[in-house]
Design a protein around this motif. Sequence first.
Motif, PDB file in Angstrom:
ATOM      1  N   THR A   6       0.855  -1.184   0.000  1.00 40.57           N
ATOM      2  CA  THR A   6       0.000   0.000   0.000  1.00 40.57           C
ATOM      3  C   THR A   6       0.889   1.231   0.000  1.00 40.57           C
ATOM      4  OG1 THR A   6      -1.922   1.047   1.060  1.00 40.57           O
ATOM      5  CG2 THR A   6      -0.170   0.274   2.513  1.00 40.57           C
ATOM      6  N   THR A   7       0.303   2.363  -0.268  1.00 39.95           N
ATOM      7  CA  THR A   7       1.029   3.628  -0.213  1.00 39.95           C
ATOM      8  C   THR A   7       0.092   4.701   0.306  1.00 39.95           C
ATOM      9  OG1 THR A   7       2.366   5.201  -1.494  1.00 39.95           O
ATOM     10  CG2 THR A   7       0.431   4.276  -2.581  1.00 39.95           C
ATOM     11  N   GLY A   8       0.663   5.771   0.819  1.00 42.59           N
ATOM     12  CA  GLY A   8      -0.168   6.842   1.349  1.00 42.59           C
ATOM     13  C   GLY A   8       0.679   7.983   1.872  1.00 42.59           C
ATOM     14  N   THR A   9       0.008   8.907   2.527  1.00 38.12           N
ATOM     15  CA  THR A   9       0.665  10.051   3.149  1.00 38.12           C
ATOM     16  C   THR A   9       0.398  10.024   4.643  1.00 38.12           C
ATOM     17  OG1 THR A   9       0.400  11.404   1.152  1.00 38.12           O
ATOM     18  CG2 THR A   9       0.839  12.562   3.219  1.00 38.12           C
ATOM     19  N   ALA A  10       1.459  10.100   5.429  1.00 32.14           N
ATOM     20  CA  ALA A  10       1.324  10.188   6.883  1.00 32.14           C
ATOM     21  C   ALA A  10       1.411  11.651   7.291  1.00 32.14           C
ATOM     22  CB  ALA A  10       2.417   9.381   7.572  1.00 32.14           C
ATOM     23  N   ASP A  11       0.589  12.049   8.250  1.00 31.17           N
ATOM     24  CA  ASP A  11       0.611  13.436   8.714  1.00 31.17           C
ATOM     25  C   ASP A  11       1.908  13.764   9.442  1.00 31.17           C
ATOM     26  OD1 ASP A  11      -1.946  13.783   7.712  1.00 31.17           O
ATOM     27  OD2 ASP A  11      -2.906  13.299   9.629  1.00 31.17           O
ATOM     28  N   ASN A  12       2.452  12.758  10.134  1.00 33.64           N
ATOM     29  CA  ASN A  12       3.672  12.927  10.925  1.00 33.64           C
ATOM     30  C   ASN A  12       4.103  11.543  11.415  1.00 33.64           C
ATOM     31  OD1 ASN A  12       1.876  12.374  13.119  1.00 33.64           O
ATOM     32  ND2 ASN A  12       1.389  14.567  13.211  1.00 33.64           N
ATOM     33  N   SER A  13       5.115  11.486  12.268  1.00 28.31           N
ATOM     34  CA  SER A  13       5.617  10.199  12.754  1.00 28.31           C
ATOM     35  C   SER A  13       4.552   9.434  13.529  1.00 28.31           C
ATOM     36  CB  SER A  13       6.848  10.414  13.641  1.00 28.31           C
ATOM     37  OG  SER A  13       7.898  11.018  12.922  1.00 28.31           O
ATOM     38  N   VAL A  18       0.597   4.557  13.600  1.00 24.29           N
ATOM     39  CA  VAL A  18      -0.747   3.972  13.611  1.00 24.29           C
ATOM     40  C   VAL A  18      -1.067   3.338  12.260  1.00 24.29           C
ATOM     41  CG1 VAL A  18      -3.204   4.457  13.856  1.00 24.29           C
ATOM     42  CG2 VAL A  18      -1.557   5.561  15.381  1.00 24.29           C
ATOM     43  N   LYS A  19      -0.726   4.019  11.183  1.00 22.46           N
ATOM     44  CA  LYS A  19      -0.999   3.478   9.849  1.00 22.46           C
ATOM     45  C   LYS A  19      -0.225   2.183   9.608  1.00 22.46           C
ATOM     46  CE  LYS A  19      -2.444   7.516   7.117  1.00 22.46           C
ATOM     47  NZ  LYS A  19      -2.958   8.368   8.182  1.00 22.46           N
ATOM     48  N   LEU A  20       1.014   2.117  10.082  1.00 22.28           N
ATOM     49  CA  LEU A  20       1.809   0.903   9.944  1.00 22.28           C
ATOM     50  C   LEU A  20       1.176  -0.246  10.721  1.00 22.28           C
ATOM     51  CD1 LEU A  20       4.388  -0.632   9.100  1.00 22.28           C
ATOM     52  CD2 LEU A  20       5.512   0.349  11.121  1.00 22.28           C
ATOM     53  N   LYS A  21       0.779   0.018  11.957  1.00 20.17           N
ATOM     54  CA  LYS A  21       0.121  -1.011  12.774  1.00 20.17           C
ATOM     55  C   LYS A  21      -1.162  -1.498  12.125  1.00 20.17           C
ATOM     56  CE  LYS A  21      -2.740   0.127  15.698  1.00 20.17           C
ATOM     57  NZ  LYS A  21      -4.236   0.279  15.775  1.00 20.17           N
ATOM     58  N   TYR A  43       4.172   2.787  21.564  1.00 18.98           N
ATOM     59  CA  TYR A  43       4.713   1.669  20.801  1.00 18.98           C
ATOM     60  C   TYR A  43       3.630   0.637  20.524  1.00 18.98           C
ATOM     61  CZ  TYR A  43       4.722  -1.270  25.029  1.00 18.98           C
ATOM     62  OH  TYR A  43       4.343  -1.990  26.140  1.00 18.98           O
ATOM     63  N   TYR A  44       3.916  -0.194  19.522  1.00 16.86           N
ATOM     64  CA  TYR A  44       3.140  -1.398  19.248  1.00 16.86           C
ATOM     65  C   TYR A  44       4.119  -2.547  19.070  1.00 16.86           C
ATOM     66  CZ  TYR A  44      -0.685   1.829  18.104  1.00 16.86           C
ATOM     67  OH  TYR A  44      -1.634   2.824  18.146  1.00 16.86           O
ATOM     68  N   VAL A  45       3.764  -3.705  19.597  1.00 17.32           N
ATOM     69  CA  VAL A  45       4.520  -4.927  19.334  1.00 17.32           C
ATOM     70  C   VAL A  45       3.654  -5.815  18.457  1.00 17.32           C
ATOM     71  CG1 VAL A  45       5.593  -6.989  20.293  1.00 17.32           C
ATOM     72  CG2 VAL A  45       5.809  -4.797  21.486  1.00 17.32           C
ATOM     73  N   ASP A  56       8.434 -17.515  14.700  1.00 13.62           N
ATOM     74  CA  ASP A  56       8.198 -16.617  15.831  1.00 13.62           C
ATOM     75  C   ASP A  56       8.833 -15.273  15.499  1.00 13.62           C
ATOM     76  OD1 ASP A  56       7.044 -18.620  17.767  1.00 13.62           O
ATOM     77  OD2 ASP A  56       9.025 -19.511  17.486  1.00 13.62           O
ATOM     78  N   VAL A  57       8.010 -14.318  15.094  1.00 10.26           N
ATOM     79  CA  VAL A  57       8.505 -12.997  14.725  1.00 10.26           C
ATOM     80  C   VAL A  57       7.855 -11.966  15.635  1.00 10.26           C
ATOM     81  CG1 VAL A  57       8.845 -11.331  12.869  1.00 10.26           C
ATOM     82  CG2 VAL A  57       8.670 -13.772  12.326  1.00 10.26           C
ATOM     83  N   TYR A  58       8.673 -11.275  16.419  1.00 14.83           N
ATOM     84  CA  TYR A  58       8.206 -10.208  17.295  1.00 14.83           C
ATOM     85  C   TYR A  58       8.950  -8.928  16.916  1.00 14.83           C
ATOM     86  CZ  TYR A  58       6.473 -13.977  20.332  1.00 14.83           C
ATOM     87  OH  TYR A  58       5.832 -15.085  20.835  1.00 14.83           O
ATOM     88  N   LEU A  59       8.214  -7.890  16.524  1.00 15.00           N
ATOM     89  CA  LEU A  59       8.812  -6.611  16.183  1.00 15.00           C
ATOM     90  C   LEU A  59       8.114  -5.504  16.959  1.00 15.00           C
ATOM     91  CD1 LEU A  59       9.155  -6.914  12.290  1.00 15.00           C
ATOM     92  CD2 LEU A  59      10.959  -7.210  13.998  1.00 15.00           C
ATOM     93  N   GLN A  60       8.916  -4.638  17.568  1.00 10.64           N
ATOM     94  CA  GLN A  60       8.390  -3.493  18.298  1.00 10.64           C
ATOM     95  C   GLN A  60       8.680  -2.220  17.509  1.00 10.64           C
ATOM     96  OE1 GLN A  60      10.447  -2.281  21.856  1.00 10.64           O
ATOM     97  NE2 GLN A  60       8.603  -1.409  22.788  1.00 10.64           N
ATOM     98  N   PHE A  61       7.657  -1.388  17.355  1.00  5.25           N
ATOM     99  CA  PHE A  61       7.783  -0.101  16.678  1.00  5.25           C
ATOM    100  C   PHE A  61       7.458   0.992  17.695  1.00  5.25           C
ATOM    101  CE2 PHE A  61       6.589  -3.311  13.603  1.00  5.25           C
ATOM    102  CZ  PHE A  61       7.530  -3.131  12.600  1.00  5.25           C
ATOM    103  N   VAL A  62       8.396   1.929  17.885  1.00  8.18           N
ATOM    104  CA  VAL A  62       8.297   2.903  18.971  1.00  8.18           C
ATOM    105  C   VAL A  62       8.453   4.325  18.438  1.00  8.18           C
ATOM    106  CG1 VAL A  62       9.092   3.504  21.286  1.00  8.18           C
ATOM    107  CG2 VAL A  62       9.512   1.196  20.396  1.00  8.18           C
ATOM    108  N   ASP A  63       7.528   5.195  18.812  1.00  3.36           N
ATOM    109  CA  ASP A  63       7.679   6.628  18.539  1.00  3.36           C
ATOM    110  C   ASP A  63       8.374   7.230  19.759  1.00  3.36           C
ATOM    111  OD1 ASP A  63       7.554   9.191  17.620  1.00  3.36           O
ATOM    112  OD2 ASP A  63       5.368   9.383  17.749  1.00  3.36           O
ATOM    113  N   ASP A  64       9.696   7.082  19.803  1.00  2.67           N
ATOM    114  CA  ASP A  64      10.436   7.476  21.000  1.00  2.67           C
ATOM    115  C   ASP A  64      10.825   8.951  20.953  1.00  2.67           C
ATOM    116  OD1 ASP A  64      12.616   7.621  19.291  1.00  2.67           O
ATOM    117  OD2 ASP A  64      13.501   5.737  19.964  1.00  2.67           O
ATOM    118  N   SER A  65      11.688   9.361  21.878  1.00  4.48           N
ATOM    119  CA  SER A  65      12.031  10.775  22.013  1.00  4.48           C
ATOM    120  C   SER A  65      12.987  11.275  20.935  1.00  4.48           C
ATOM    121  CB  SER A  65      12.649  11.032  23.395  1.00  4.48           C
ATOM    122  OG  SER A  65      13.798  10.227  23.586  1.00  4.48           O
TER     123      SER A  65
END
Length: 328
Positions: A6-13, A18-21, A43-45, A56-65
């Motif tokens: 898919t493709t799109g425009t994200a407003d910000n990080s 959220v769109k990735l999740k 974050y989302y895992v 067994d695939v575990y990936l964490q995505f974090v909007d950190d500082s």
Amino acid sequence: MAYHSTTGTADNSADFLVKLKDFLTTVVGWTLHDDGSAQADPYYVLKSSGESGAEDVYLQFVDDSNADRIAVRGCLYWNAAAHAGVKEAYHNSYTYVRTVDASPFLYWLFADLDHLFIVTKVVTTYYGHYSGLIKRFWSGAVAITQAAAAPGSDVVVQVNDASIFTANSYYLIKDDAEIERVQVTAIDTASTPNTVTLANLVNTYATGAKIGEDLQPVIVGWYQMPGSFYALNRFDGWASSTGQSGSCAAAHGNFHTAANPDQRYGLVTMFPWLAAHTSSTYKELRGELIEVYAIGSGAADSEDVLDLGGTTYKIFNLSGSAWCAVKE
């Protein structure tokens, strides 16, 4: 194979996270394993059993500082109750998706249940990120332990299928807490359940542990993929979050410029991206990236599409990796 893009425009990080999740869970079929969206660093895992159903695939995505990025971490197992990863693979400075915190940006997402490849466009620069399983060069066959196994020598372990093993060969054993390399010295396929004898076992493993030649070949890419990465394990297990480093290289021998396209028929050749551990202490050609290919610079422009008999590939001139074609 259930492959999606898919493709799109994200407003910000934050919006991109959220769109990735949503894409991975509602379209591709990954499971939201832990929702940390209310945390100070949201974050989302995401979890997947792979296309085979045995991974067994575990990936964490974090909007950190850190500014203008979504951090990415992998782990042997994620404890959702404790909100913590076990034996993680990541680096705070490198394993992330390049984003923009304060303005919109374009993105492209490509994924199946084994992996995901992300492209973001920041101003005029394209950044790639790959995380998940690679196409392994070794066997993905797995046996499941039928009882707990304790440390020791000449340890007999009950398994559901001992036929996948060869006596005196080496394998990995893992559960949700530990992983190590073991030698199978004997197999018994006549007993019920089957058994294997391990020369030495350092850790305790729970019922349901997995034994196989190349368990969980998950990599977490840097922000300029194809390029450097950290893997969850190597041939002898896990050392540290950055102890399984590796890198990607295109299998074209610098001949990609001779086929971008060629003069005979105007054909474009796509070359696989190989993934290898490159440290002097654990060199190994591990496999290749899934549905990401190197091409020459003359094939087309970024965001153009190659149509190879009904299968299409999106083209990008990626920062740090040059020209790539990604299956749509």
